[in-house]
Design a protein around this motif. Structure first.
Motif, mmCIF file in Angstrom:
data_model
loop_
_atom_site.group_PDB
_atom_site.id
_atom_site.type_symbol
_atom_site.label_atom_id
_atom_site.label_comp_id
_atom_site.label_asym_id
_atom_site.label_seq_id
_atom_site.Cartn_x
_atom_site.Cartn_y
_atom_site.Cartn_z
ATOM 1 N N VAL A 81 0.821 -1.205 0.000
ATOM 2 C CA VAL A 81 0.000 0.000 0.000
ATOM 3 C C VAL A 81 0.860 1.262 0.000
ATOM 4 N N ARG A 82 1.956 1.240 0.740
ATOM 5 C CA ARG A 82 2.768 2.458 0.843
ATOM 6 C C ARG A 82 3.437 2.829 -0.476
ATOM 7 N N LEU A 83 3.575 1.877 -1.400
ATOM 8 C CA LEU A 83 4.181 2.158 -2.692
ATOM 9 C C LEU A 83 3.147 2.386 -3.793
ATOM 10 N N SER A 84 1.923 1.916 -3.564
ATOM 11 C CA SER A 84 0.866 2.049 -4.565
ATOM 12 C C SER A 84 0.221 3.434 -4.483
ATOM 13 N N GLY A 85 -0.677 3.679 -5.435
ATOM 14 C CA GLY A 85 -1.462 4.908 -5.375
ATOM 15 C C GLY A 85 -0.991 6.015 -6.282
ATOM 16 N N MET A 86 0.142 5.834 -6.958
ATOM 17 C CA MET A 86 0.617 6.851 -7.886
ATOM 18 C C MET A 86 -0.119 6.726 -9.214
ATOM 19 N N ASN A 87 -0.166 7.825 -9.967
ATOM 20 C CA ASN A 87 -0.691 7.801 -11.319
ATOM 21 C C ASN A 87 0.436 8.080 -12.297
ATOM 22 N N ILE A 88 0.495 7.320 -13.369
ATOM 23 C CA ILE A 88 1.504 7.497 -14.407
ATOM 24 C C ILE A 88 0.824 8.109 -15.626
ATOM 25 N N ILE A 89 1.388 9.198 -16.129
ATOM 26 C CA ILE A 89 0.801 9.903 -17.267
ATOM 27 C C ILE A 89 1.411 9.397 -18.565
ATOM 28 N N ILE A 90 0.544 9.005 -19.497
ATOM 29 C CA ILE A 90 0.962 8.606 -20.834
ATOM 30 C C ILE A 90 0.023 9.257 -21.827
ATOM 31 N N ASP A 91 0.575 10.116 -22.664
ATOM 32 C CA ASP A 91 -0.223 10.775 -23.705
ATOM 33 C C ASP A 91 -1.415 11.506 -23.097
ATOM 34 N N ASP A 92 -1.145 12.207 -21.979
ATOM 35 C CA ASP A 92 -2.134 13.031 -21.269
ATOM 36 C C ASP A 92 -3.211 12.230 -20.525
ATOM 37 N N ARG A 115 2.418 0.284 -22.787
ATOM 38 C CA ARG A 115 2.731 -0.607 -21.670
ATOM 39 C C ARG A 115 4.188 -0.457 -21.262
ATOM 40 N N MET A 116 5.065 -0.344 -22.245
ATOM 41 C CA MET A 116 6.490 -0.196 -21.967
ATOM 42 C C MET A 116 6.777 1.143 -21.273
ATOM 43 N N VAL A 117 6.177 2.219 -21.771
ATOM 44 C CA VAL A 117 6.391 3.535 -21.158
ATOM 45 C C VAL A 117 5.829 3.567 -19.742
ATOM 46 N N PHE A 118 4.652 2.982 -19.549
ATOM 47 C CA PHE A 118 4.066 2.904 -18.207
ATOM 48 C C PHE A 118 5.011 2.187 -17.259
ATOM 49 N N PHE A 119 5.541 1.066 -17.689
ATOM 50 C CA PHE A 119 6.430 0.294 -16.826
ATOM 51 C C PHE A 119 7.682 1.095 -16.468
ATOM 52 N N CYS A 120 8.332 1.697 -17.466
ATOM 53 C CA CYS A 120 9.581 2.420 -17.196
ATOM 54 C C CYS A 120 9.357 3.635 -16.306
ATOM 55 N N LEU A 163 14.034 2.458 -21.523
ATOM 56 C CA LEU A 163 13.951 3.877 -21.185
ATOM 57 C C LEU A 163 14.559 4.204 -19.828
ATOM 58 N N ILE A 164 14.730 3.210 -18.983
ATOM 59 C CA ILE A 164 15.175 3.477 -17.613
ATOM 60 C C ILE A 164 16.575 4.091 -17.551
ATOM 61 N N SER A 169 8.335 11.050 -23.238
ATOM 62 C CA SER A 169 8.875 12.272 -22.635
ATOM 63 C C SER A 169 8.435 12.359 -21.176
ATOM 64 N N ILE A 170 9.313 12.913 -20.352
ATOM 65 C CA ILE A 170 9.044 12.940 -18.918
ATOM 66 C C ILE A 170 9.635 14.215 -18.321
ATOM 67 N N ASN A 171 8.968 14.741 -17.301
ATOM 68 C CA ASN A 171 9.416 15.968 -16.633
ATOM 69 C C ASN A 171 9.640 17.077 -17.661
ATOM 70 N N ASN A 172 10.838 17.650 -17.697
ATOM 71 C CA ASN A 172 11.106 18.747 -18.628
ATOM 72 C C ASN A 172 11.745 18.285 -19.931
ATOM 73 N N LEU A 173 11.803 16.981 -20.139
ATOM 74 C CA LEU A 173 12.403 16.480 -21.372
ATOM 75 C C LEU A 173 11.426 16.647 -22.535
ATOM 76 N N GLU A 174 11.994 16.814 -23.711
ATOM 77 C CA GLU A 174 11.212 16.957 -24.928
ATOM 78 C C GLU A 174 11.445 15.747 -25.829
ATOM 79 N N PRO A 175 10.568 15.520 -26.805
ATOM 80 C CA PRO A 175 10.779 14.406 -27.734
ATOM 81 C C PRO A 175 12.144 14.414 -28.400
ATOM 82 N N GLU A 176 12.712 15.606 -28.643
ATOM 83 C CA GLU A 176 14.034 15.669 -29.275
ATOM 84 C C GLU A 176 15.118 15.027 -28.421
ATOM 85 N N ASP A 177 14.905 14.999 -27.092
ATOM 86 C CA ASP A 177 15.900 14.403 -26.202
ATOM 87 C C ASP A 177 15.978 12.884 -26.379
ATOM 88 N N LEU A 178 14.971 12.319 -27.020
ATOM 89 C CA LEU A 178 14.947 10.870 -27.226
ATOM 90 C C LEU A 178 15.486 10.462 -28.597
#
Length: 270
Positions: A61-72, A120-125, A151-152, A193-202
């Motif tokens: 429980v202490r690790l669960s509860g987060m939301n992961i954003i993918i494509d808004d 699924r891959m982006v969610f996992f990473c 991606l990790i 893309s994550i945080n302040n990174l842009e698609p160009e960073d990938l």
């Protein structure tokens, strides 16, 4: 002197997923690490093929509860844990009903890759990064196996390079034969893309208009352990182009403990 800590991040792990060379190797590695005097934890997806009752999974429980954003869109992250059979070593499973409930890993019953594998891959990473941050367990080595973890190393070396929990380790990446990134779309860059990174960073993850997950991961690692006897030629060429990155060639399972531990120890000394 405190024990060295190793975090294994894998898409396949025996006895939870179907047996093959990689699942068996990753399944044996935690014991080898433990017997070498190091601490080890494991992160992997909670695929629908994993029997929760048989393997005694329960939610953390202490690790669960987060939301992961993918494509808004927001997707809840559930963390479950079990002990690796025969060992008192913890395996943490990242779960989401939409992505991992189905009774197949990456392909449907007709052998076709799922159209949402890139999601699924982006969610996992992304979920792995957030889980590591909540652990409060600073690893000395983070060892990633396979295309689903690609991606990790990128996230750790860019978006989180100044995070006090995530900047004092060596990243090891193990590529192997299977790679379904050829089915990914260019929209993958926006989703990843994550945080302040842009698609160009990938850009390291793209070759012309094709997604190249493994080659992208190699660009952000401190060491490479090859997981298959026969890698794709493009991956082999990419490894040869890297400068100053230690590489351990494919090692049969019976020699894994000795060779891997020597590689870990040499890497931390550099």
């Amino acid at each position: 002197m405190s024990k060295k800590k190793v975090l294994i991040i894998a898409e396949e792990l025996s006895p939870y997923t179907f047996e093959n060379d990689i699942a068996n190797l990753v399944g044996k590695l935690p014991q080898a690490i433990h017997e070498s005097g190091m601490e080890v934890r494991i992160l992997m997806p909670k695929f629908g093929i994993i029997n929760e009752r048989r393997h005694r999974l329960h939610e953390v429980v202490r690790l669960s509860g987060m939301n992961i954003i993918i494509d808004d869109d927001d997707y809840p992250l559930i963390i479950k844990v079990a002990s690796l059979p025969g060992m008192r070593l913890q395996v943490y499973f990242l779960d989401n009903e939409e992505f991992f409930k189905r009774k197949f890993m990456f392909h449907d019953e007709e052998g076709k890759p799922f159209v949402d594998n890139e999601d699924r891959m982006v969610f996992f990473c992304k979920g792995v990064i957030e889980t590591i941050r909540k652990f409060g367990w600073p690893a000395d080595y983070i060892h990633c196996f396979g295309w689903m973890t690609a991606l990790i190393p990128f996230y750790l070396k860019t978006a989180y390079k100044n995070d006090p929990i995530l900047n004092k380790f060596k990243i090891i990446y193990t590529p192997y034969k299977e790679d379904i990134s050829g089915f990914f779309t260019p929209k993958f860059l926006d989703k990843a893309s994550i945080n302040n990174l842009e698609p160009e960073d990938l850009k390291p993850f793209m070759k012309n208009k094709d997604v190249t997950l493994i080659e992208g991961a190699l660009a952000f690692t401190d060491g490479i352990i090859i997981g298959s006897e026969d890698l794709d030629e493009s991956v082999t060429k990419a490894i040869k182009k890297l400068k100053g990155i230690p590489v351990l060639d494919y090692v049969p399972l019976e020699n894994m403990k000795k060779e891997y531990m020597e590689f870990y120890n040499k890497l931390i000394e550099e």
